[in-house]
Write a protein that holds these residues in place. Structure first.
Motif, PDB file in Angstrom:
ATOM      1  N   THR A 258       1.169  -1.067  -0.019  1.00 52.29           N
ATOM      2  CA  THR A 258      -0.164  -0.075   0.001  1.00 52.29           C
ATOM      3  C   THR A 258       1.088   1.195   0.310  1.00 52.29           C
ATOM      4  OG1 THR A 258      -2.000  -1.257   1.188  1.00 52.29           O
ATOM      5  CG2 THR A 258      -2.093   1.760   1.159  1.00 52.29           C
ATOM      6  N   LEU A 259       0.715   1.843  -0.629  1.00 48.04           N
ATOM      7  CA  LEU A 259       1.117   3.255  -1.252  1.00 48.04           C
ATOM      8  C   LEU A 259       0.242   4.465  -0.806  1.00 48.04           C
ATOM      9  CD1 LEU A 259       3.108   2.853  -4.023  1.00 48.04           C
ATOM     10  CD2 LEU A 259       3.889   2.434  -1.876  1.00 48.04           C
ATOM     11  N   ARG A 260       0.945   5.519   0.132  1.00 48.09           N
ATOM     12  CA  ARG A 260      -0.055   6.769   0.209  1.00 48.09           C
ATOM     13  C   ARG A 260       0.223   7.728  -0.211  1.00 48.09           C
ATOM     14  NH1 ARG A 260       0.939   5.745   6.362  1.00 48.09           N
ATOM     15  NH2 ARG A 260       2.590   6.086   5.574  1.00 48.09           N
ATOM     16  N   VAL A 261      -0.281   8.230  -1.439  1.00 47.11           N
ATOM     17  CA  VAL A 261      -0.389   9.111  -2.539  1.00 47.11           C
ATOM     18  C   VAL A 261      -0.614  10.377  -2.740  1.00 47.11           C
ATOM     19  CG1 VAL A 261       0.661   6.711  -4.021  1.00 47.11           C
ATOM     20  CG2 VAL A 261      -1.621   8.306  -4.496  1.00 47.11           C
ATOM     21  N   GLY A 262      -0.284  11.421  -3.036  1.00 50.03           N
ATOM     22  CA  GLY A 262      -0.577  12.529  -3.308  1.00 50.03           C
ATOM     23  C   GLY A 262      -0.736  13.350  -4.515  1.00 50.03           C
ATOM     24  N   ASP A 263      -1.130  12.694  -5.762  1.00 54.86           N
ATOM     25  CA  ASP A 263      -1.495  12.603  -6.728  1.00 54.86           C
ATOM     26  C   ASP A 263      -2.272  11.051  -7.561  1.00 54.86           C
ATOM     27  OD1 ASP A 263      -2.497  12.713  -9.283  1.00 54.86           O
ATOM     28  OD2 ASP A 263      -1.341  14.788  -9.794  1.00 54.86           O
TER      29      ASP A 263
ATOM     30  N   PRO B   8       6.564   7.995  -9.777  1.00 59.80           N
ATOM     31  CA  PRO B   8       6.480   9.850 -10.381  1.00 59.80           C
ATOM     32  C   PRO B   8       6.432  10.384  -8.829  1.00 59.80           C
ATOM     33  CG  PRO B   8       4.608   8.645 -11.086  1.00 59.80           C
ATOM     34  CD  PRO B   8       4.895   7.567 -10.728  1.00 59.80           C
ATOM     35  N   GLU B   9       6.447   9.397  -7.626  1.00 61.82           N
ATOM     36  CA  GLU B   9       6.580  10.219  -6.343  1.00 61.82           C
ATOM     37  C   GLU B   9       7.760   9.485  -5.006  1.00 61.82           C
ATOM     38  OE1 GLU B   9       2.793  10.299  -3.755  1.00 61.82           O
ATOM     39  OE2 GLU B   9       1.482  11.198  -5.727  1.00 61.82           O
ATOM     40  N   HIS B  10       8.834   9.225  -6.722  1.00 63.30           N
ATOM     41  CA  HIS B  10      10.118   9.003  -6.162  1.00 63.30           C
ATOM     42  C   HIS B  10       9.719   7.451  -4.978  1.00 63.30           C
ATOM     43  CE1 HIS B  10      11.342  12.304  -7.545  1.00 63.30           C
ATOM     44  NE2 HIS B  10      10.301  13.733  -7.066  1.00 63.30           N
ATOM     45  N   ASN B  11       8.393   7.209  -5.108  1.00 58.76           N
ATOM     46  CA  ASN B  11       8.866   5.262  -4.554  1.00 58.76           C
ATOM     47  C   ASN B  11      10.016   4.106  -5.620  1.00 58.76           C
ATOM     48  OD1 ASN B  11       7.304   5.759  -2.201  1.00 58.76           O
ATOM     49  ND2 ASN B  11       5.373   6.025  -4.092  1.00 58.76           N
ATOM     50  N   GLY B  12      10.658   3.713  -5.067  1.00 56.44           N
ATOM     51  CA  GLY B  12      11.568   2.910  -5.513  1.00 56.44           C
ATOM     52  C   GLY B  12      10.497   2.081  -6.084  1.00 56.44           C
TER      53      GLY B  12
ATOM     54  N   PHE C 231      12.055   1.393   0.098  1.00 57.00           N
ATOM     55  CA  PHE C 231      13.644   1.458  -0.999  1.00 57.00           C
ATOM     56  C   PHE C 231      12.661   0.472  -2.410  1.00 57.00           C
ATOM     57  CE2 PHE C 231      17.204  -0.470  -2.267  1.00 57.00           C
ATOM     58  CZ  PHE C 231      18.106   0.784  -2.609  1.00 57.00           C
ATOM     59  N   HIS C 232      12.131  -0.159  -2.284  1.00 54.55           N
ATOM     60  CA  HIS C 232      11.670  -0.395  -3.858  1.00 54.55           C
ATOM     61  C   HIS C 232      10.199  -1.843  -3.249  1.00 54.55           C
ATOM     62  CE1 HIS C 232      14.944  -3.818  -4.843  1.00 54.55           C
ATOM     63  NE2 HIS C 232      14.206  -4.044  -4.322  1.00 54.55           N
ATOM     64  N   THR C 233       9.285  -1.474  -3.955  1.00 56.98           N
ATOM     65  CA  THR C 233       8.879  -2.673  -4.154  1.00 56.98           C
ATOM     66  C   THR C 233       8.556  -3.414  -5.467  1.00 56.98           C
ATOM     67  OG1 THR C 233       6.682  -1.557  -3.793  1.00 56.98           O
ATOM     68  CG2 THR C 233       6.434  -3.121  -4.198  1.00 56.98           C
ATOM     69  N   ALA C 234       9.153  -4.627  -5.173  1.00 57.55           N
ATOM     70  CA  ALA C 234       9.573  -5.717  -6.749  1.00 57.55           C
ATOM     71  C   ALA C 234       8.605  -6.489  -7.605  1.00 57.55           C
ATOM     72  CB  ALA C 234      10.616  -6.253  -5.870  1.00 57.55           C
ATOM     73  N   ILE C 235       8.335  -6.113  -8.320  1.00 58.00           N
ATOM     74  CA  ILE C 235       7.008  -6.916  -9.073  1.00 58.00           C
ATOM     75  C   ILE C 235       7.445  -8.133 -10.132  1.00 58.00           C
ATOM     76  CG2 ILE C 235       5.221  -6.723 -10.858  1.00 58.00           C
ATOM     77  CD1 ILE C 235       5.050  -5.136  -8.280  1.00 58.00           C
TER      78      ILE C 235
ATOM     79  N   ASN D 239       6.144  14.910   1.837  1.00 49.69           N
ATOM     80  CA  ASN D 239       6.945  13.983   1.629  1.00 49.69           C
ATOM     81  C   ASN D 239       7.887  13.634   2.483  1.00 49.69           C
ATOM     82  OD1 ASN D 239       6.728  13.823  -1.424  1.00 49.69           O
ATOM     83  ND2 ASN D 239       7.717  15.961  -1.664  1.00 49.69           N
ATOM     84  N   PRO D 240       8.039  12.096   2.928  1.00 47.63           N
ATOM     85  CA  PRO D 240       8.929  12.125   3.796  1.00 47.63           C
ATOM     86  C   PRO D 240      11.010  12.141   3.786  1.00 47.63           C
ATOM     87  CG  PRO D 240       8.979   9.888   2.073  1.00 47.63           C
ATOM     88  CD  PRO D 240       8.392  10.929   1.790  1.00 47.63           C
TER      89      PRO D 240
END
Length: 289
Positions: free
Chosen positions: A18-23, A120-124, A76-80, A67-68
Motif C-alpha cells: 500500500t502506498l499513500r499518494v499525493g496525485d 512519479p512520487e519517488h517510490n522505488g 526502498f522498493h516494491t519488486a514486481i 513527502n517523507p
C-alpha cells in the motif's frame, strides 16, 4: 535454537504493498499504463492494481501528507515479479517508453534479472524475473547473489517482440519481494528473523539483510544505505503497509503468538494480524484466500 515452529511457513508469499499518494490519477496511470498492471478495483480515494485479480499495489490518496524527510525509514522498493523474460521485457519497454526519466538502473543478480525505476512520487520500483531455483547457488547457508551489469537495450532486443509491444500484459505478475529502508540492520534482524520468523538468506555486514521463507532468495530486505540511524517514521507520503500472505489462519495465529511472545504489540481481528516494525513500517499478516 530456531525450530520450524519459529519460522514462517515455506509457502509464505508477499501480498500487496500500500502506498499513500499525493496525485492518485498520475500514480494510477504509472502503474496501469507503464508498469502494465490492471486496475482491479477503484473507489473514492483508493485504487487496487495487479494482474489476474491478484493485488500488487494499493494506492491511497492522502493529499494532506507531505513527502517523507530525507534519510528516513520506509520503502526502498516494491519488486514486481514477472513469469517470463518476455513478460519482463514488455513491462520494462512500457515503462521506458511512457516514463523514460523514471529508469534508474538494471542488474543481473545471478538468481534474477532486475530493472529499477522510481515512480512519479519517488517510490522505488523493481521489475524482475527469477531464474529457476535449480540455477541458484548457496554457500554456507547464504544465497549467492551479485550485481552484474545487465544491458537494458540488449535485454529488450533479445526478449521483446512486436506482439508484446502491442499487448504487454503477458502472463501473471505479483509482488515477489519488498525492500525497506531501516535505521539499523541488527534491529531489523531481531524483528524480521527472530520475532516474525523469516530466515536470513544473505547479510552484508551492518548495511543490509535479506530474508525469506521456504528457501526463496528473499521475500524482504532491509538496508541502511540511505537511512542509517533513522528513527520511527512520521506520517508522510510513501509506504502505507506491506502484506505477507501465509498459507492459512493457523499460520497467522502462530505468527501472532510468536510476536506477542517477543513483547510486540499486535492487532488481531480474528483473521488478519497487524504489527509495526521498529521504524513504524506496518506489516499485515493474512491467510491465503
Amino acid at each position: 535454537m530456531t525450530t520450524t515452529a519459529d519460522l514462517l511457513a515455506p509457502d509464505t508469499a508477499m501480498g500487496a504493498v500500500t502506498l499513500r499518494v499525493g496525485d492518485l490519477d498520475r500514480m494510477i496511470a504509472y502503474y496501469r499504463d507503464a508498469v502494465t498492471l490492471d486496475v482491479i478495483a477503484q473507489q473514492g480515494d483508493s485504487a487496487v492494481l495487479g494482474r489476474g485479480g491478484v493485488p500488487a499495489v494499493v494506492l491511497q490518496h492522502a493529499p494532506e501528507l507531505k513527502n517523507p524527510e530525507p534519510r528516513s525509514a520506509g520503502l526502498f522498493h516494491t519488486a514486481i515479479l514477472f513469469e517470463s523474460e518476455a513478460a519482463l521485457a514488455a513491462a520494462v519497454y512500457s515503462v521506458a517508453t511512457r516514463f523514460p526519466q523514471s529508469f534508474t538502473g538494471s542488474s543481473d543478480h545471478l538468481v534474477s534479472k532486475a530493472f529499477y525505476f522510481d515512480d512519479p512520487e519517488h517510490n522505488g520500483v523493481e521489475l524482475y524475473w527469477d531464474r529457476d531455483r535449480t540455477e541458484w547457488s548457496w554457500t554456507h547457508g547464504q544465497i549467492e547473489m551479485g550485481t552484474v551489469f545487465l544491458d537494458p537495450n540488449g535485454f529488450l532486443q533479445e526478449h521483446l517482440s512486436p506482439e508484446t509491444v502491442a499487448d504487454p500484459r503477458v502472463g501473471g505478475a505479483s509482488v515477489g519481494h519488498v525492500h525497506l529502508s531501516v535505521g539499523d540492520v541488527a534491529r531489523a534482524r531481531d524483528f524480521y528473523v527472530d520475532s516474525l520468523g523469516f530466515e536470513a538468506t544473505i547479510a552484508y555486514g551492518s548495511s543490509a539483510l535479506f530474508v525469506s521463507a521456504g528457501g526463496y532468495h528473499h521475500h524482504m530486505a532491509m538496508n541502511v544505505w540511505n537511512s542509517k540511524g533513522a528513527g520511527r517514521r512520521q506520517p508522510a507520503l510513501g509506504l502505507g503497509q506491506v502484506e505477507i500472505v501465509l498459507p492459512d489462519a493457523d499460520g497467522v495465529a502462530a505468527a501472532d503468538e510468536r510476536l506477542r511472545g517477543r513483547g510486540l504489540q499486535t492487532a488481531n481481528d480474528g483473521l488478519q494480524v497487524t504489527v509495526s516494525d521498529p521504524w513504524d513500517n506496518t506489516i499485515l499478516l493474512k491467510p491465503a484466500v
